[in-house]
Design a protein around this motif. Sequence first.
Motif, PDB file in Angstrom:
ATOM      1  N   PRO A 145       0.830  -1.228   0.000  1.00 43.52           N
ATOM      2  CA  PRO A 145       0.000   0.000   0.000  1.00 43.52           C
ATOM      3  C   PRO A 145       0.852   1.261   0.000  1.00 43.52           C
ATOM      4  O   PRO A 145       2.034   1.233   0.333  1.00 43.52           O
ATOM      5  CB  PRO A 145      -0.820  -0.131   1.281  1.00 43.52           C
ATOM      6  CG  PRO A 145      -0.126  -1.138   2.115  1.00 43.52           C
ATOM      7  CD  PRO A 145       0.617  -2.049   1.192  1.00 43.52           C
ATOM      8  N   ASP A 146       0.203   2.376  -0.350  1.00 35.39           N
ATOM      9  CA  ASP A 146       0.920   3.644  -0.491  1.00 35.39           C
ATOM     10  C   ASP A 146       1.673   4.036   0.774  1.00 35.39           C
ATOM     11  O   ASP A 146       2.808   4.509   0.710  1.00 35.39           O
ATOM     12  CB  ASP A 146      -0.072   4.767  -0.843  1.00 35.39           C
ATOM     13  CG  ASP A 146      -0.516   4.700  -2.288  1.00 35.39           C
ATOM     14  OD1 ASP A 146       0.011   3.837  -3.024  1.00 35.39           O
ATOM     15  OD2 ASP A 146      -1.382   5.502  -2.674  1.00 35.39           O
ATOM     16  N   ASP A 147       1.044   3.854   1.941  1.00 40.41           N
ATOM     17  CA  ASP A 147       1.689   4.323   3.164  1.00 40.41           C
ATOM     18  C   ASP A 147       2.974   3.555   3.466  1.00 40.41           C
ATOM     19  O   ASP A 147       3.930   4.111   4.019  1.00 40.41           O
ATOM     20  CB  ASP A 147       0.728   4.252   4.346  1.00 40.41           C
ATOM     21  CG  ASP A 147       0.196   2.838   4.591  1.00 40.41           C
ATOM     22  OD1 ASP A 147       0.233   2.032   3.643  1.00 40.41           O
ATOM     23  OD2 ASP A 147      -0.249   2.557   5.716  1.00 40.41           O
ATOM     24  N   VAL A 148       3.030   2.268   3.062  1.00 38.74           N
ATOM     25  CA  VAL A 148       4.248   1.481   3.267  1.00 38.74           C
ATOM     26  C   VAL A 148       5.339   1.936   2.299  1.00 38.74           C
ATOM     27  O   VAL A 148       6.502   2.115   2.690  1.00 38.74           O
ATOM     28  CB  VAL A 148       3.965  -0.022   3.105  1.00 38.74           C
ATOM     29  CG1 VAL A 148       5.266  -0.827   3.241  1.00 38.74           C
ATOM     30  CG2 VAL A 148       2.942  -0.484   4.137  1.00 38.74           C
ATOM     31  N   LEU A 149       4.971   2.138   1.037  1.00 41.99           N
ATOM     32  CA  LEU A 149       5.946   2.624   0.070  1.00 41.99           C
ATOM     33  C   LEU A 149       6.456   4.014   0.460  1.00 41.99           C
ATOM     34  O   LEU A 149       7.647   4.319   0.295  1.00 41.99           O
ATOM     35  CB  LEU A 149       5.326   2.661  -1.331  1.00 41.99           C
ATOM     36  CG  LEU A 149       4.893   1.319  -1.927  1.00 41.99           C
ATOM     37  CD1 LEU A 149       4.350   1.521  -3.335  1.00 41.99           C
ATOM     38  CD2 LEU A 149       6.032   0.320  -1.920  1.00 41.99           C
ATOM     39  N   LEU A 150       5.553   4.825   0.964  1.00 41.62           N
ATOM     40  CA  LEU A 150       5.943   6.168   1.393  1.00 41.62           C
ATOM     41  C   LEU A 150       6.940   6.099   2.549  1.00 41.62           C
ATOM     42  O   LEU A 150       7.902   6.868   2.609  1.00 41.62           O
ATOM     43  CB  LEU A 150       4.698   6.957   1.798  1.00 41.62           C
ATOM     44  CG  LEU A 150       4.884   8.464   2.027  1.00 41.62           C
ATOM     45  CD1 LEU A 150       5.409   9.133   0.776  1.00 41.62           C
ATOM     46  CD2 LEU A 150       3.564   9.092   2.450  1.00 41.62           C
ATOM     47  N   ASN A 151       6.717   5.137   3.451  1.00 39.19           N
ATOM     48  CA  ASN A 151       7.638   4.960   4.574  1.00 39.19           C
ATOM     49  C   ASN A 151       9.024   4.545   4.083  1.00 39.19           C
ATOM     50  O   ASN A 151      10.046   4.956   4.637  1.00 39.19           O
ATOM     51  CB  ASN A 151       7.080   3.909   5.535  1.00 39.19           C
ATOM     52  CG  ASN A 151       7.950   3.728   6.760  1.00 39.19           C
ATOM     53  OD1 ASN A 151       8.813   2.857   6.788  1.00 39.19           O
ATOM     54  ND2 ASN A 151       7.724   4.548   7.773  1.00 39.19           N
ATOM     55  N   LYS A 200       5.759   6.164  -9.427  1.00 38.46           N
ATOM     56  CA  LYS A 200       5.902   7.549  -9.882  1.00 38.46           C
ATOM     57  C   LYS A 200       5.299   8.584  -8.930  1.00 38.46           C
ATOM     58  O   LYS A 200       5.924   9.618  -8.640  1.00 38.46           O
ATOM     59  CB  LYS A 200       5.307   7.707 -11.280  1.00 38.46           C
ATOM     60  CG  LYS A 200       5.558   9.080 -11.884  1.00 38.46           C
ATOM     61  CD  LYS A 200       5.060   9.131 -13.331  1.00 38.46           C
ATOM     62  CE  LYS A 200       5.372  10.504 -13.929  1.00 38.46           C
ATOM     63  NZ  LYS A 200       4.928  10.574 -15.356  1.00 38.46           N
ATOM     64  N   PRO A 201       4.092   8.377  -8.391  1.00 38.22           N
ATOM     65  CA  PRO A 201       3.507   9.428  -7.532  1.00 38.22           C
ATOM     66  C   PRO A 201       4.007   9.408  -6.092  1.00 38.22           C
ATOM     67  O   PRO A 201       3.717  10.347  -5.334  1.00 38.22           O
ATOM     68  CB  PRO A 201       2.014   9.120  -7.585  1.00 38.22           C
ATOM     69  CG  PRO A 201       1.949   7.631  -7.762  1.00 38.22           C
ATOM     70  CD  PRO A 201       3.130   7.284  -8.635  1.00 38.22           C
ATOM     71  N   ILE A 202       4.729   8.354  -5.700  1.00 30.27           N
ATOM     72  CA  ILE A 202       5.069   8.193  -4.283  1.00 30.27           C
ATOM     73  C   ILE A 202       5.926   9.342  -3.749  1.00 30.27           C
ATOM     74  O   ILE A 202       5.592   9.927  -2.699  1.00 30.27           O
ATOM     75  CB  ILE A 202       5.749   6.836  -4.023  1.00 30.27           C
ATOM     76  CG1 ILE A 202       4.825   5.680  -4.429  1.00 30.27           C
ATOM     77  CG2 ILE A 202       6.150   6.705  -2.559  1.00 30.27           C
ATOM     78  CD1 ILE A 202       3.506   5.658  -3.693  1.00 30.27           C
ATOM     79  N   MET A 241       4.220  12.430  -2.678  1.00 34.94           N
ATOM     80  CA  MET A 241       3.296  12.308  -1.556  1.00 34.94           C
ATOM     81  C   MET A 241       3.984  12.543  -0.215  1.00 34.94           C
ATOM     82  O   MET A 241       3.328  12.526   0.831  1.00 34.94           O
ATOM     83  CB  MET A 241       2.647  10.912  -1.566  1.00 34.94           C
ATOM     84  CG  MET A 241       1.782  10.642  -2.793  1.00 34.94           C
ATOM     85  SD  MET A 241       1.339   8.892  -2.964  1.00 34.94           S
ATOM     86  CE  MET A 241       0.421   8.615  -1.451  1.00 34.94           C
ATOM     87  N   LEU A 242       5.303  12.751  -0.236  1.00 32.01           N
ATOM     88  CA  LEU A 242       6.031  12.985   1.013  1.00 32.01           C
ATOM     89  C   LEU A 242       5.452  14.197   1.748  1.00 32.01           C
ATOM     90  O   LEU A 242       5.352  15.280   1.170  1.00 32.01           O
ATOM     91  CB  LEU A 242       7.516  13.223   0.730  1.00 32.01           C
ATOM     92  CG  LEU A 242       8.342  12.006   0.298  1.00 32.01           C
ATOM     93  CD1 LEU A 242       9.706  12.465  -0.217  1.00 32.01           C
ATOM     94  CD2 LEU A 242       8.519  11.048   1.467  1.00 32.01           C
ATOM     95  N   PRO A 243       5.096  14.050   3.020  1.00 30.30           N
ATOM     96  CA  PRO A 243       4.523  15.186   3.746  1.00 30.30           C
ATOM     97  C   PRO A 243       5.564  16.230   4.127  1.00 30.30           C
ATOM     98  O   PRO A 243       5.239  17.392   4.333  1.00 30.30           O
ATOM     99  CB  PRO A 243       3.926  14.541   5.004  1.00 30.30           C
ATOM    100  CG  PRO A 243       4.752  13.309   5.214  1.00 30.30           C
ATOM    101  CD  PRO A 243       5.116  12.820   3.849  1.00 30.30           C
TER     102      PRO A 243
END
Length: 505
Positions: free
Chosen positions: A52-58, A79-81, A84-86
């Motif tokens: 999921p996105d939150d894991v890839l973002l981590n 590509k979009p990850i 999405m970095l906060p």
Amino acid sequence: MSSSLRRPAAARPISKPSAKGLNSHNRWSSLANLIPEEEESYYQDDRLSNLPDDVLLNIVERLDIADAARTSTLSRRWKPIPSMLPEISIKVGSVDPEHDRTCNEVVRANATILGATRSLLENRTANLHAIRCMRFFLGDASTTVGQTVRNTIATKKVGLAEFDILTEKVTNRCTDDDMVTYGRQLMAFVDACPDTFSGLTRLKLENVMLGGSDFPKIFSICKRLVFLRLDNCDMGLMSLLELQHPQLRELEMENIQFERVDLNCLPELTTLTFSWWASPRDPLSFGYVPLLQTVSIANTTLSYHKMLKLSEVLGNATISNLHLNFESEKIWVKPEGPKELSQVFNKLRLVHLADISKDCDLTWTMFVLQGAPSLEELRITVRDRCLLIRDKTERKLQRYSEEKKDAGTEWETSASDFKHHNLSVLRIIGFQSQDKFVDYVTAVMEAAVNLKDIYLLEKPMCDTCTRMKIKDRYPRTTKRRNLIRSYFNMDMHPLLRIHFPVRTK
């Protein structure tokens, strides 16, 4: 400021430069290898990309900024990850004052930050909570970086945004002409990107000489500024910097070339750090600073420096924490009586007198205790730095004071029956089994009737101290510590505890 008064930059410990200009975990950096788009189908079923996105973002958050940006080329899934970095922090270039910055390095560094900025900020779909730090060099690319950040600030909610703007030459290699050039580049940058600067909350500048109206212009544009750092900045010979800002909370000034800095109106200021000034007069004055709590002042006394009276320098400020660092050189504070200090010392809770030379007597520091009735903790650090210039010819050339290091600090307790009722902690860093330390601790014990804890610590040890195996007279054995305790007549102070903390690296 004339070249005769412009002081060399003081050496100070700064983190060593990373090869990429960042301190990050690179355990996932292999992901950042470029992968041809036509091979994307090969990865559609791999387990990593299906997370999921939150894991890839981590995962991406653990990379340095260059690798994080390159993950967007892995596949359409990745590509979009990065966008999405906060929070992002983009740092290139070294802040080591001894590190030579070449022209090619500056070009490469700014190219790197420009590429990373575009990759992470352009076409964002998510809000960006913070640009924790963007460190880059003044130059042709800085305006493009600023414009990219401007678009993000204008379209997304950015709570924090920091610029750390470096110059090609480090401080101790900058001439006045270099500083004038850098000042022009900075103002060109500000004029080209006013909307970007208006969104900044933190700003760090170095090695710029600006015109008389330039600093006020920057402060008026940077309306959201809460943190400001100025290192080796100036406005020319005998210049006066007047500071007014409605939001500024923290101010750091280092290698100060101004004749004087007036803190005229800073209603939100809570913390001030003021280090190494060139002015032969009072370098600082306080106006309206109602929330100011912590003041840290450091200086290496040169022959032309005057001794400062804190009652005059601090003025209307009523602070709670005061840190004074003497850099193991001549004491630059003039002891004053309780009457003179009643306004500025009335609310003091913590005082740290740091890096007092071992050549100095300690009796003069009692003026702090007598002038600060609310003081709860007093810290004294006694040491001679290993890198002190000791050669007499070199010291004279560098214009170090030739007086005794404690000249002008003579002090006698105004009343033998003086008692302090609030001091509960005394810390002496660099304690030695010598009469002057024992006598000083005894004097504080007699005056501070509610003293609860005394901490006697070893002096800080640097790598040079360790290599030179410098010996001292710190009591390290139980026998010697008990002997020290016996000097203090502990039977008269049954509730008082004396500690010998173990030094931690």
